[in-house]
Motif scaffolding. Structure first.
Motif, PDB file in Angstrom:
ATOM      1  N   GLY A 117       0.806  -1.219   0.000  1.00 21.83           N
ATOM      2  CA  GLY A 117       0.000   0.000   0.000  1.00 21.83           C
ATOM      3  C   GLY A 117       0.835   1.263   0.000  1.00 21.83           C
ATOM      4  N   TYR A 118       1.903   1.211   0.760  1.00 17.65           N
ATOM      5  CA  TYR A 118       2.777   2.371   0.875  1.00 17.65           C
ATOM      6  C   TYR A 118       3.425   2.699  -0.470  1.00 17.65           C
ATOM      7  N   GLU A 119       3.909   1.648  -1.138  1.00 16.15           N
ATOM      8  CA  GLU A 119       4.532   1.844  -2.453  1.00 16.15           C
ATOM      9  C   GLU A 119       3.518   2.362  -3.472  1.00 16.15           C
ATOM     10  N   LEU A 120       2.304   1.828  -3.359  1.00 13.08           N
ATOM     11  CA  LEU A 120       1.250   2.264  -4.292  1.00 13.08           C
ATOM     12  C   LEU A 120       0.952   3.750  -4.133  1.00 13.08           C
ATOM     13  N   LYS A 121       0.876   4.180  -2.883  1.00 15.83           N
ATOM     14  CA  LYS A 121       0.596   5.596  -2.613  1.00 15.83           C
ATOM     15  C   LYS A 121       1.692   6.473  -3.231  1.00 15.83           C
ATOM     16  N   ASN A 122       2.955   6.094  -3.013  1.00 15.84           N
ATOM     17  CA  ASN A 122       4.076   6.865  -3.569  1.00 15.84           C
ATOM     18  C   ASN A 122       4.041   6.899  -5.084  1.00 15.84           C
ATOM     19  N   ALA A 123       3.812   5.710  -5.674  1.00 14.34           N
ATOM     20  CA  ALA A 123       3.800   5.619  -7.134  1.00 14.34           C
ATOM     21  C   ALA A 123       2.643   6.439  -7.700  1.00 14.34           C
ATOM     22  N   PHE A 124       1.516   6.429  -6.997  1.00 15.16           N
ATOM     23  CA  PHE A 124       0.355   7.185  -7.454  1.00 15.16           C
ATOM     24  C   PHE A 124       0.657   8.682  -7.444  1.00 15.16           C
ATOM     25  N   ASP A 125       1.272   9.140  -6.356  1.00 19.42           N
ATOM     26  CA  ASP A 125       1.648  10.559  -6.256  1.00 19.42           C
ATOM     27  C   ASP A 125       2.581  10.942  -7.394  1.00 19.42           C
ATOM     28  N   GLU A 126       3.478  10.027  -7.706  1.00 17.54           N
ATOM     29  CA  GLU A 126       4.434  10.263  -8.782  1.00 17.54           C
ATOM     30  C   GLU A 126       3.710  10.506 -10.112  1.00 17.54           C
ATOM     31  N   ILE A 127       2.755   9.631 -10.418  1.00 15.59           N
ATOM     32  CA  ILE A 127       2.032   9.767 -11.683  1.00 15.59           C
ATOM     33  C   ILE A 127       1.136  10.992 -11.679  1.00 15.59           C
ATOM     34  N   ALA A 128       0.447  11.195 -10.579  1.00 20.77           N
ATOM     35  CA  ALA A 128      -0.524  12.294 -10.543  1.00 20.77           C
ATOM     36  C   ALA A 128       0.191  13.637 -10.498  1.00 20.77           C
ATOM     37  N   GLY A 129       1.512  13.587 -10.391  1.00 20.72           N
ATOM     38  CA  GLY A 129       2.320  14.794 -10.515  1.00 20.72           C
ATOM     39  C   GLY A 129       2.077  15.806  -9.412  1.00 20.72           C
ATOM     40  N   GLY A 130       1.566  15.335  -8.279  1.00 22.39           N
ATOM     41  CA  GLY A 130       1.381  16.243  -7.165  1.00 22.39           C
ATOM     42  C   GLY A 130       0.181  17.164  -7.336  1.00 22.39           C
ATOM     43  N   PHE A 131      -0.587  16.984  -8.416  1.00 24.16           N
ATOM     44  CA  PHE A 131      -1.736  17.851  -8.624  1.00 24.16           C
ATOM     45  C   PHE A 131      -3.035  17.195  -8.179  1.00 24.16           C
ATOM     46  N   TRP A 132      -2.923  15.995  -7.681  1.00 20.28           N
ATOM     47  CA  TRP A 132      -4.114  15.315  -7.212  1.00 20.28           C
ATOM     48  C   TRP A 132      -3.754  14.618  -5.910  1.00 20.28           C
ATOM     49  N   ASP A 133      -4.262  15.166  -4.832  1.00 22.93           N
ATOM     50  CA  ASP A 133      -3.953  14.590  -3.532  1.00 22.93           C
ATOM     51  C   ASP A 133      -4.855  13.406  -3.247  1.00 22.93           C
ATOM     52  N   VAL A 134      -4.272  12.227  -3.153  1.00 18.70           N
ATOM     53  CA  VAL A 134      -5.039  11.103  -2.610  1.00 18.70           C
ATOM     54  C   VAL A 134      -4.397  10.744  -1.281  1.00 18.70           C
ATOM     55  N   ASN A 135      -5.213  10.482  -0.289  1.00 22.30           N
ATOM     56  CA  ASN A 135      -4.641  10.101   1.000  1.00 22.30           C
ATOM     57  C   ASN A 135      -4.649   8.581   1.144  1.00 22.30           C
ATOM     58  N   PHE A 136      -3.979   8.123   2.200  1.00 17.93           N
ATOM     59  CA  PHE A 136      -3.879   6.680   2.412  1.00 17.93           C
ATOM     60  C   PHE A 136      -5.263   6.048   2.546  1.00 17.93           C
ATOM     61  N   GLY A 137      -6.186   6.785   3.181  1.00 13.89           N
ATOM     62  CA  GLY A 137      -7.546   6.282   3.365  1.00 13.89           C
ATOM     63  C   GLY A 137      -8.176   5.887   2.032  1.00 13.89           C
ATOM     64  N   GLN A 138      -8.055   6.795   1.051  1.00 13.23           N
ATOM     65  CA  GLN A 138      -8.639   6.510  -0.272  1.00 13.23           C
ATOM     66  C   GLN A 138      -7.949   5.326  -0.934  1.00 13.23           C
ATOM     67  N   ILE A 139      -6.615   5.279  -0.799  1.00 13.26           N
ATOM     68  CA  ILE A 139      -5.863   4.174  -1.395  1.00 13.26           C
ATOM     69  C   ILE A 139      -6.344   2.843  -0.804  1.00 13.26           C
ATOM     70  N   TYR A 140      -6.437   2.801   0.535  1.00  8.81           N
ATOM     71  CA  TYR A 140      -6.784   1.519   1.158  1.00  8.81           C
ATOM     72  C   TYR A 140      -8.238   1.118   0.919  1.00  8.81           C
ATOM     73  N   SER A 141      -9.137   2.110   0.908  1.00  2.00           N
ATOM     74  CA  SER A 141     -10.535   1.723   0.662  1.00  2.00           C
ATOM     75  C   SER A 141     -10.687   1.227  -0.780  1.00  2.00           C
ATOM     76  N   THR A 142      -9.927   1.836  -1.710  1.00  2.00           N
ATOM     77  CA  THR A 142      -9.985   1.355  -3.102  1.00  2.00           C
ATOM     78  C   THR A 142      -9.392  -0.052  -3.206  1.00  2.00           C
ATOM     79  N   ILE A 143      -8.280  -0.276  -2.482  1.00  4.92           N
ATOM     80  CA  ILE A 143      -7.664  -1.603  -2.478  1.00  4.92           C
ATOM     81  C   ILE A 143      -8.666  -2.655  -1.990  1.00  4.92           C
ATOM     82  N   ASP A 144      -9.361  -2.340  -0.876  1.00  5.08           N
ATOM     83  CA  ASP A 144     -10.338  -3.288  -0.330  1.00  5.08           C
ATOM     84  C   ASP A 144     -11.391  -3.658  -1.367  1.00  5.08           C
TER      85      ASP A 144
END
Ligand code: ATP
Ligand code: MG
Lengths: 234, 194
Positions: B18-45
């Motif tokens: 999950g942690y790596e996914l969050k970092n990789a997501f931030d990388e792609i979204a270019g810092g213009f779209w804030d997703v928090n860990f909560g959103q990442i984990y609920s989407t994963i579930d």
């Protein structure tokens, strides 16, 4: 790090009929050696005027411009033209190419005028010609080139003398976004590899983002300043 | 891009926690779209529940971590999504639009200030992304790098459009202000005449 350029309380005033018009209305600015400064601002805000004063192409009505700590107002014409020839590479908004010279001759001209033409300096010039993508056009006359190609000749001419200061007025004005990116990467290389100081006047934010610092002029004054990225200067 | 398909795309490259996914997501979204860990984990579930990814445990220095892997069904879902053109125009979900709607015309100076600050923020962000792009361009080109470069471009083009819009807003607000002032003056004059 030392200040490469310092602009102190500079005014540039033109007469308009009886009225006076301040193209620059009290500007102070320090630019560090090796810094990349982007200058934005609406048309007529004084961007080109500022660049001309820093490049010793024109004199302020009042105030002072320092280059490497030396006030330009104390220098005679010979010393000023030496600064223009050796320290400053100017990329003009209108390319200012000589119509009877080929691209390569235009690019080599400042070296020849400065008496700095040698196998070594010409080899570097040819590297620049390649880097700006002009190898196949180097023997064309300006009239046989597109606006974008002439723009590249102007850029190569400015870089060929390896100036310590590069002054660029809308260097990507006539170029598509992919070519613009190549040119801006090239300018960034000049900063990163050769520690050249760059002052670039530019309209669009995407190009301005190449700067370490972005200032905006409005009515001849600095309206705002954005510290974009400074880690490479510390 | 949705968070769901972003995560599927990242997992299609390689299994990640999950942690790596969050970092990789931030990388792609270019810092213009804030997703928090909560959103990442609920989407994963949700992805796990739908059978698009599976979870397995990995032992990282005595701490148990869950690593996620894309399933065949997940790959199919991602491919289908990739092939479909995006019909939706980019939503204007920025806070500033909401603020603008409520602030104007009560406090012009405040809104001009807000627009300027927003523009400066965007410029600084764009400079950061441009720096990344420049460093990337100097590493020579693998396919992955080209893709990252193009994604950074997307973030930059969008940001540029936003900056233009913000400048446009400022110019229009200022213009409107002077029209109002003239109207007020005219009204005063009419008052005097009477
Ligand atoms: N030689 C001159 N005589 C009179 N006025 C001048 C002269 N040169 C420039 N100006 C005026 O000074 C102001 C600033 O001009 P300048 O060329 O610096 O603007 P700019 O910011 O570079 O604009 P642009 O983005 O259109 O190139 C303009 O209003 C211009 O008309
Ligand atoms: Mg100009």
């Amino acid at each position: 790090m030392a200040n490469k350029v310092e602009v102190k309380d500079v005014f540039k005033t033109y007469k308009r009929g009886k009225a006076e018009f301040h193209a620059l209305n009290g500007i102070s600015l320090s630019i560090k050696e090796g810094e990349f400064l982007a200058v934005m601002g609406p048309s007529g805000s004084g961007k080109s005027t500022l660049l001309h004063l820093i490049g010793a192409l024109d004199k302020p009505t009042s105030g002072e411009v320092f280059i490497d700590g030396v006030s330009l107002s104390l220098l005679g014409d010979d010393a000023l033209s030496q600064i223009r020839r050796e320290k400053v590479g100017f990329i003009f908004q209108q390319f200012n190419l000589l119509p009877t010279l080929t691209a390569r001759e235009n690019i080599l001209l400042p070296l020849r005028i400065a008496g700095k033409s040698s196998r070594e300096t010409e080899r570097y010039a040819d590297e620049v010609i390649e880097a700006v993508g002009l190898t196949n056009w180097s023997s064309n006359l300006p009239e046989e080139m597109s606006g974008g190609q002439m723009q590249r000749v102007g850029i190569a001419r400015a870089l060929a003398i390896r100036p310590s200061i590069i002054l660029a007025d809308e260097p990507t004005g006539n170029l598509d976004s992919k070519t613009s990116e190549e040119i801006l990467n090239l300018l960034k290389d000049c900063q990163e590899q050769f520690k050249q100081t760059i002052i670039m006047v530019i309209h669009d934010a995407k190009a301005a983002a190449y700067g370490d610092r972005i200032i905006r002029l409005k009515d001849g004054q600095i309206d705002e300043e954005v510290e974009a990225y400074s880690a490479n200067l510390i | 891009m949705s968070v769901k398909h972003g995560l599927l795309g990242l997992l299609a490259r390689k299994p990640q926690n999950g942690y790596e996914l969050k970092n990789a997501f931030d990388e792609i979204a270019g810092g213009f779209w804030d997703v928090n860990f909560g959103q990442i984990y609920s989407t994963i579930d949700r992805l796990v529940k739908d059978g698009l990814i599976t979870a397995s445990s990995e032992d990282a220095e005595g701490v148990e971590r869950r690593v996620y892997q894309i399933t065949q069904k997940g790959i199919q879902e991602f491919k289908d999504w990739l092939d479909k053109p995006s019909a939706k125009v980019r939503p204007l979900r920025d806070e500033i639009f909401v603020k603008l709607a409520f602030m104007y015309p009560f406090d012009k100076e405040a809104i001009l200030q807000l627009l300027a600050e927003q523009r400066q923020l965007y410029l600084a962000k764009m400079a950061e992304l441009t720096r990344k792009k420049y460093l990337l361009s100097r590493q020579g080109g693998s396919r992955d790098m080209l893709m990252t470069d193009l994604l950074l471009d997307a973030a930059l083009f969008h940001a540029e459009a936003d900056v233009k819009w913000l400048e446009h807003c400022e110019a229009k607000l200022r213009g409107f202000e002077s029209i109002q002032r003239e109207e007020a003056l005219e009204n005063d004059e009419i008052g005097l005449d009477q």
